[in-house]
Design an enzyme around this catalytic site. Sequence first.
Site, PDB file in Angstrom:
ATOM      1  N   ARG A   1       0.757  -1.209  -0.230  1.00 11.82           N
ATOM      2  CA  ARG A   1      -0.026  -0.211   0.009  1.00 11.82           C
ATOM      3  C   ARG A   1       0.960   1.244  -0.066  1.00 11.82           C
ATOM      4  O   ARG A   1       0.658   2.186  -0.538  1.00 11.82           O
ATOM      5  CB  ARG A   1      -1.060   0.013   1.285  1.00 11.82           C
ATOM      6  N   LYS A   3       3.862   1.486  -1.130  1.00 10.00           N
ATOM      7  CA  LYS A   3       4.481   1.814  -2.483  1.00 10.00           C
ATOM      8  C   LYS A   3       3.714   2.588  -3.493  1.00 10.00           C
ATOM      9  O   LYS A   3       4.101   3.386  -4.165  1.00 10.00           O
ATOM     10  CB  LYS A   3       5.138   0.356  -2.928  1.00 10.00           C
ATOM     11  N   ALA A   5       1.182   4.760  -2.638  1.00 12.50           N
ATOM     12  CA  ALA A   5       0.952   5.998  -2.230  1.00 12.50           C
ATOM     13  C   ALA A   5       2.374   6.959  -2.638  1.00 12.50           C
ATOM     14  O   ALA A   5       2.257   8.161  -3.033  1.00 12.50           O
ATOM     15  CB  ALA A   5       0.920   6.148  -0.683  1.00 12.50           C
ATOM     16  N   ASP A  32      -3.405  10.848  12.006  1.00 11.69           N
ATOM     17  CA  ASP A  32      -3.133   9.756  10.922  1.00 11.69           C
ATOM     18  C   ASP A  32      -1.507   9.680  10.765  1.00 11.69           C
ATOM     19  O   ASP A  32      -1.017  10.237   9.965  1.00 11.69           O
ATOM     20  CB  ASP A  32      -3.741  10.203   9.661  1.00 11.69           C
ATOM     21  N   TYR A  39       3.895  11.736   3.892  1.00  9.38           N
ATOM     22  CA  TYR A  39       4.024  13.203   3.352  1.00  9.38           C
ATOM     23  C   TYR A  39       5.200  13.618   3.737  1.00  9.38           C
ATOM     24  O   TYR A  39       5.930  14.426   2.948  1.00  9.38           O
ATOM     25  CB  TYR A  39       2.892  13.899   3.497  1.00  9.38           C
TER      26      TYR A  39
END
Length: 78
Positions: A1, A3, A5, A32, A39
Amino acid sequence: RRKVATVLLKACDLVAMLWKFDYLVLRAYEDDVGARKLYSTAGYRVVAKDPLWMTSWIGRRRRVLMIKKTPPDQELNP
């Protein structure tokens, strides 16, 4: 998952450079941790948070505003 993103974030970087955007901006939920770490690793930094009254009075999850400066054009074609 993760990767997927990461690839999507890199695609956003590429489009932003092609379209000559100076910055990329996104919102994430403050709690989160996984998304915020992703990010941050991609170069985004927190510049603002939702006011506390939104979470205490309205009862919604607090969000952060994250921003990243896009690299100059010459970095697009090394």
